[in-house]
Design an enzyme around this catalytic site. Structure first.
Site, PDB file in Angstrom:
ATOM      1  CD  GLU A  38     139.773-115.117 105.949  1.00  0.00           C
ATOM      2  OE1 GLU A  38     138.777-115.856 105.819  1.00  0.00           O
ATOM      3  OE2 GLU A  38     140.398-114.621 104.995  1.00  0.00           O
ATOM      4  CG  ASP A 113     145.058-103.991 102.719  1.00  0.00           C
ATOM      5  OD1 ASP A 113     144.811-104.481 101.603  1.00  0.00           O
ATOM      6  OD2 ASP A 113     144.176-103.542 103.478  1.00  0.00           O
ATOM      7  CE  LYS A 117     154.755 -94.464  99.288  1.00  0.00           C
ATOM      8  NZ  LYS A 117     153.799 -93.394  99.074  1.00  0.00           N
ATOM      9  CG  ASP A 149     150.541-110.471  96.749  1.00  0.00           C
ATOM     10  OD1 ASP A 149     149.796-110.410  97.759  1.00  0.00           O
ATOM     11  OD2 ASP A 149     150.876-109.467  96.097  1.00  0.00           O
TER      12      ASP A 149
HETATM   13  C1  LIG Z   1     144.019-107.281 100.127  1.00  0.00           C
HETATM   14  S1  LIG Z   1     142.477-107.592 100.890  1.00  0.00           S
HETATM   15  C2  LIG Z   1     142.441-109.375 101.025  1.00  0.00           C
HETATM   16  C3  LIG Z   1     141.052-109.899 101.244  1.00  0.00           C
HETATM   17  C4  LIG Z   1     140.939-111.433 101.315  1.00  0.00           C
HETATM   18  N1  LIG Z   1     141.651-111.966 102.443  1.00  0.00           N
HETATM   19  C5  LIG Z   1     141.410-112.050 100.020  1.00  0.00           C
HETATM   20  O1  LIG Z   1     142.491-112.679 100.039  1.00  0.00           O
HETATM   21  O2  LIG Z   1     140.721-111.912  99.005  1.00  0.00           O
HETATM   22  C6  LIG Z   1     142.768-107.106 102.565  1.00  0.00           C
HETATM   23  C7  LIG Z   1     141.493-106.945 103.356  1.00  0.00           C
HETATM   24  O3  LIG Z   1     141.805-106.629 104.710  1.00  0.00           O
HETATM   25  C8  LIG Z   1     140.871-105.672 105.179  1.00  0.00           C
HETATM   26  N2  LIG Z   1     141.500-104.954 106.307  1.00  0.00           N
HETATM   27  C9  LIG Z   1     142.599-104.176 106.252  1.00  0.00           C
HETATM   28  N3  LIG Z   1     142.900-103.702 107.469  1.00  0.00           N
HETATM   29  C10 LIG Z   1     141.960-104.189 108.324  1.00  0.00           C
HETATM   30  C11 LIG Z   1     141.717-104.050 109.719  1.00  0.00           C
HETATM   31  N4  LIG Z   1     142.523-103.309 110.485  1.00  0.00           N
HETATM   32  N5  LIG Z   1     140.658-104.689 110.251  1.00  0.00           N
HETATM   33  C12 LIG Z   1     139.835-105.446 109.473  1.00  0.00           C
HETATM   34  N6  LIG Z   1     140.025-105.628 108.143  1.00  0.00           N
HETATM   35  C13 LIG Z   1     141.062-105.008 107.569  1.00  0.00           C
HETATM   36  C14 LIG Z   1     140.600-104.806 103.970  1.00  0.00           C
HETATM   37  O4  LIG Z   1     139.378-104.124 104.074  1.00  0.00           O
HETATM   38  C15 LIG Z   1     140.615-105.821 102.831  1.00  0.00           C
HETATM   39  O5  LIG Z   1     139.328-106.331 102.527  1.00  0.00           O
END
Ligand SMILES: C[S@@+](CC[C@H](N)C(=O)[O-])C[C@H]1O[C@@H](n2cnc3c(N)ncnc32)[C@H](O)[C@@H]1O
Length: 198
Positions: A38, A113, A117, A149
């Site tokens: 994951e 994330d 943009k 979402d």
């Molecule tokens: C919007 S959160 C969703 C977290 C979790 N999957 C949830 O649904 O609650 C997105 C997560 O991806 C992580 N993330 C973003 N870019 C990443 C990367 N290049 N490598 C590892 N983690 C990353 C962020 O730190 C964040 O915790």
């Protein structure tokens, strides 16, 4: 080409970070050849719940943010799950240092994330190079599961999967495990897609 001292220091830090991660992975994955992976696992809600139901499967979550990983590790320790691992790591760096022998049975992205943009789309985790690398580590029949979402990011992912010769969207596939993630709980709805390695 000459690089600045600041850039040289950054490269040095990156090398040290990757070496430490590689060492940690070698210890954690001794005797392990196959994992559920994951990326961007956040607090590890989903992965902890999944790992509890599948004790024979090695489950691995990574996230960029240390305190989120600490929360995941706390959950793992409380439930004494030997088959669950969390690492603070950036996706590209993790895939670079992961031992070559490790194969992915299932790869999961939950509410990544969306980077709405256009100029930031290159920061999205789903990219052709990422799907190439996951495909390279996945046997035929293995799954890639994405949930968001954000409709534009979902559509982007569907388009990238449809354009990829090694992935085929499986509209009949069931979602592997239902457990609300931290972000899922805050959203009104979501879109999911499951693809299989072909
Ligand atoms: C919007 S959160 C969703 C977290 C979790 N999957 C949830 O649904 O609650 C997105 C997560 O991806 C992580 N993330 C973003 N870019 C990443 C990367 N290049 N490598 C590892 N983690 C990353 C962020 O730190 C964040 O915790």
């Amino acid at each position: 080409m000459e690089i600045s001292p600041a850039h040289a220091r950054e490269l040095e830090k990156q090398q040290q970070r990757k070496a430490a991660l590689q060492e940690a992975c070698e210890v954690a994955f001794e005797g392990v050849d196959r994992i559920l992976f994951e990326a961007g696992c956040g607090h590890g809600h989903w992965l902890t719940s999944y790992a509890e139901t599948q004790p024979e499967q090695t489950c691995v979550g990574i996230d960029l943010i240390s305190w989120r990983i600490r929360k995941g590790l706390d959950k793992r320790d409380k439930r004494q799950l030997q088959n669950l691992h969390f690492f603070k790591a950036e996706l590209g760096e993790f895939l670079e240092i992961l031992p070559e022998r490790i194969r992915f049975d299932l790869t999961v992205l939950l509410f990544p994330d969306p980077w709405p943009k256009a100029k930031h789309h290159r920061r999205r985790m789903v990219q052709t190079a990422f799907l190439d690398e996951v495909a390279r580590r996945t046997d035929v029949g293995g799954r890639f599961c994405f949930r968001s979402d954000d409709l534009p990011y979902y559509e982007w992912t569907v388009e990238h999967l449809e354009a990829h010769s090694e992935w085929a969207i499986d509209t009949k596939a069931e979602w592997p495990h239902e457990m609300e993630t931290y972000f899922q709980e805050m959203m009104d709805g979501y879109h999911s897609v499951v693809a299989r390695r072909v």
